[in-house]
Design an enzyme around this catalytic site. Sequence first.
Site, PDB file in Angstrom:
ATOM      1  CG  HIS A   1     -48.013  51.840 -24.723  1.00 41.40           C
ATOM      2  ND1 HIS A   1     -48.823  51.429 -25.756  1.00 41.40           N
ATOM      3  CD2 HIS A   1     -47.476  53.019 -25.132  1.00 41.40           C
ATOM      4  CE1 HIS A   1     -48.788  52.316 -26.740  1.00 41.40           C
ATOM      5  NE2 HIS A   1     -47.970  53.280 -26.402  1.00 41.40           N
TER       6      HIS A   1
ATOM      7  CG  ASP B   1     -52.341  50.354 -24.474  1.00 45.50           C
ATOM      8  OD1 ASP B   1     -51.157  50.386 -24.076  1.00 45.50           O
ATOM      9  OD2 ASP B   1     -53.074  51.365 -24.491  1.00 45.50           O
TER      10      ASP B   1
ATOM     11  CG  ASP C   1     -48.182  54.789 -30.334  1.00 49.96           C
ATOM     12  OD1 ASP C   1     -47.547  54.441 -29.321  1.00 49.96           O
ATOM     13  OD2 ASP C   1     -49.115  55.615 -30.292  1.00 49.96           O
TER      14      ASP C   1
ATOM     15  CD  GLU D   1     -49.249  55.817 -23.823  1.00 51.78           C
ATOM     16  OE1 GLU D   1     -48.840  56.994 -23.789  1.00 51.78           O
ATOM     17  OE2 GLU D   1     -49.839  55.349 -24.832  1.00 51.78           O
ATOM     18  CD  GLU D   2     -51.859  54.580 -27.754  1.00 53.85           C
ATOM     19  OE1 GLU D   2     -52.211  55.775 -27.628  1.00 53.85           O
ATOM     20  OE2 GLU D   2     -50.938  54.218 -28.485  1.00 53.85           O
TER      21      GLU D   2
ATOM     22  CD  GLU E   1     -45.209  56.217 -26.134  1.00 51.93           C
ATOM     23  OE1 GLU E   1     -45.417  56.087 -27.361  1.00 51.93           O
ATOM     24  OE2 GLU E   1     -46.099  56.080 -25.278  1.00 51.93           O
TER      25      GLU E   1
ATOM     26  CG  HIS F   1     -52.756  56.773 -32.707  1.00 53.12           C
ATOM     27  ND1 HIS F   1     -53.443  57.415 -31.695  1.00 53.12           N
ATOM     28  CD2 HIS F   1     -51.753  56.103 -32.097  1.00 53.12           C
ATOM     29  CE1 HIS F   1     -52.871  57.131 -30.532  1.00 53.12           C
ATOM     30  NE2 HIS F   1     -51.832  56.334 -30.761  1.00 53.12           N
TER      31      HIS F   1
END
Length: 387
Positions: free
Chosen positions: A74, A76, A107, A141-142, A167, A357
């Site tokens: 992903h 984003d 991530d 995705e997030e 991932e 994150h």
Amino acid sequence: MTQMTPQAKISILQHLIQIPSVNDHETDVADYIASLFAPYPDAKVEKVPFAKHRDNLVVTIGHADGPQIGLCGHMDVVDPGDVSAWSQDPFAGEIVGDQLFGRGASDMKSGLGAIVITMLEFLEQQTPLKGSIRLLATVGEETGEYGAAKLTDEGYADQLAGLIIAEPSGLDNVVYTARGVIDYKIISTGKASHSAQPEKGVNAIDNLMKFYNAVGPIMAKHDQTDPVLGSLLHNVDLISGGEQINSIPAQAELMANMRTIPAYPNQVIYDELEALVAKLNAEPDVQLDLSYSYPEEAIPGDPDAPLVQLAKQISDEICGHDTKIVGSGGANDGAEFLRAKADFTSIEIGPGSNTSHQVDEYISIKEYLQAVEVYKALVPAFFDSLD
């Protein structure tokens, strides 16, 4: 035929991190990746719009007549939060020793970069492939896997024989099963009145609490435990309501997050929630409305599937560790892609650190470069396993 230098691979990751695709503007990432494939006429590059500034990217290479494997990442990232709390600029891709810092470094722009480089090297080295490789670079995705949902609905996963999602599991983990997720909201609508005359109003909070008190015991009856993922989880995480202290509240709402397991398909949960709401709405003056936000099914998986076992063996050999075959408590794009017409195994294996994150998110450059070697070995091995 040349091989990309380590510095060139690192520069690609730095460039990806320098694009601030915080839950938006993934098109900028898609355009950059597309530019990397532009020199190769054999690469089919497609942008698949989801919304303004939010294009998914699909790149297909190899032999169309053979089986197809998907490589997914992903584009984003989550918000960096308080930038002053970072020791490095979150959108600079700065390097300190073996660590490359930035929002998305773990991530999952390192995983995305690694699968892109894998395909670029196959093209540059004219590697003979027994099938085709499809890059599935997704938006959103997030916040709900809606890029993967769009690509699935458009048929881009209908020919897959296997799917590798890059991932940040860490290369010492192969994730073959994952929890699903259901986020839901209950809005309670009442009628305002002065708190000195409550009989003239309808207390929306009181009615919301009827749902709150009933839903917990209903969900607690789902006591079957998955040997890898554990039990079904249900948490009410947000409650709000009321206008002021001396008014009967006309509105109240709650939001809950559920993490599901394969034993309880989402439809089972939907039916129970909807039945409870219908039962309460049959009472006088109760008006509850239920809605869902991007629910995802749990991924059952098979630890003995060839793609799972190959990923373990190859990561063991290249990285020199004992790769674990595990489950994940979080949902991923695979939950959407598995709705496709094809029947295939979906796994997660990708470079990552325990800083996803978080402030000062980083990736080990060594692990990032190893990921490329893992994917370059895994793709041909998977094709060979299908002979």
